[in-house]
Enzyme design. Sequence first.
Site, PDB file in Angstrom:
ATOM      1  N   GLU A   7      -7.196 -12.296   2.521  1.00  0.00           N
ATOM      2  CA  GLU A   7      -7.426 -11.420   3.680  1.00  0.00           C
ATOM      3  C   GLU A   7      -7.686 -12.318   4.864  1.00  0.00           C
ATOM      4  O   GLU A   7      -8.738 -12.950   4.961  1.00  0.00           O
ATOM      5  CB  GLU A   7      -8.619 -10.490   3.393  1.00  0.00           C
ATOM      6  CG  GLU A   7      -8.617  -9.255   4.270  1.00  0.00           C
ATOM      7  CD  GLU A   7      -9.435  -9.426   5.532  1.00  0.00           C
ATOM      8  OE1 GLU A   7      -8.820  -9.735   6.579  1.00  0.00           O
ATOM      9  OE2 GLU A   7     -10.655  -9.264   5.485  1.00  0.00           O
ATOM     10  N   CYS A  35     -12.641  -9.285  11.525  1.00  0.00           N
ATOM     11  CA  CYS A  35     -11.189  -9.470  11.477  1.00  0.00           C
ATOM     12  C   CYS A  35     -10.441  -8.241  11.987  1.00  0.00           C
ATOM     13  O   CYS A  35      -9.287  -8.335  12.385  1.00  0.00           O
ATOM     14  CB  CYS A  35     -10.738  -9.826  10.071  1.00  0.00           C
ATOM     15  SG  CYS A  35     -11.208  -8.613   8.820  1.00  0.00           S
TER      16      CYS A  35
END
Length: 437
Positions: free
Chosen positions: A203, A237
């Site tokens: 990720e 993020c």
Amino acid sequence: MAGTKTLLMLENFIDGKFFPCNSYIDSYDPSTGEVYCRVPNSGEEEVEAAVEAARAAFPGWSSRSPKERSLVLRRLADLLEQSLEELAQAESKDQGKTITLARTLDIPRSVENFRFFASSILHHTSECTQMDHLGCLHYTVRAPMGIGVPPGVVNIVFGTGPRVGEALVSHPEVPVISFTGSQPTAERITQLSAPHCKKLSLELGGKNPAIVFEDANLEECIPTTVRSSFANQGEICLCTSRIFVQKSIYSEFLKRFVEAARLWKVGLPSDPSASMGALISKAHLEKVRSYIKKARAEGAQILCGEGVDKLSLPSRNQGGYFMPPTVITDIKDESCCMKEEIFGPVTCVVPFDSEEEVIKRANSVKYGLAATVWSSNVGRVHRVAKKLQSGLVWTNCWLIRELNLPFGGMKSSGIGREGAKDSYEFFTEIKTITIKH
């Protein structure tokens, strides 16, 4: 010695016990810039001990029934919840985020995750097919690849990427790697793990767009987009860092957005009224500031934030890693500020004309983690969401998660997905068994 502060000394946790290390790294309080903690600088020796502990614990833990493992996870969730305030204080101190965010989001979300997966492991079923003409029955079973909570099941080894990280990901007896972080680190992990054909879930970064059409509800859009741009100092993020606004409402949006950003209070992490705390490190603060300098050099306008608005902080916190919410305009899509992940309280606001144009521009970066679409036109919402190259698309909202659904990015934003079904498939090996009768 009088006046000397006692530093917090962390230790590795291996096989259910804490172990000191021969070497340590200084960890800084982001709100003051002072060392407050020392962290083990582990290496191959500590990784080997952790792998050995996991190897020994694996047969017993993996053979427990789903119900037994579920009870352990539920108990862990209860313990986290009981220590919520203590854990929130520690997270805020270490990361620089506001105590409010740690208290209301980070720790409760950790509790929720454990309870969710404790429940989900009870409800997975196996596949089964029959081949009567051959007298065969096929079924699948899942074999666990990783481990959970008695001694040796969870091991925590601190250290730097080049030392302990490389030793861990290249170890032949570590079969799966789940990583959240930067693309360069993910590339190194992929190189080191490739000879062992390990399963990877990566990720990575994002350069997430928000697309605001002229029929957007600005009463909801502006406060939500301020939050999606600057929450946790932009160090999420999923934060918005490119805001595309349709030309007919661009001026109004920009005026109201900057006004709202200036009300986003930067303060001490312990201040319950603060919307933002400090960035994670001095090096990261300088990196984020360097993007503002590059934007100025390109002729962009800084409407608020770094270099425009002054921060009011106590003298003890003048050395902390604080930055005000920063809004950049008059910037080209080719700028590094529009292409690269800044990972700070910085967002760029630019105008667009048509739906087709903005989709192309939103997709023009190498990342594809998340996007947000603001419009009251249901048909448009579906069209745009389908064409955006993002693993997640929110419409008229941000950061609403459902743990049953897949989470992850496209392109350089990562490999694989997390979620109930996806995590179950990633952390187990599937085996097909055929019985002829």
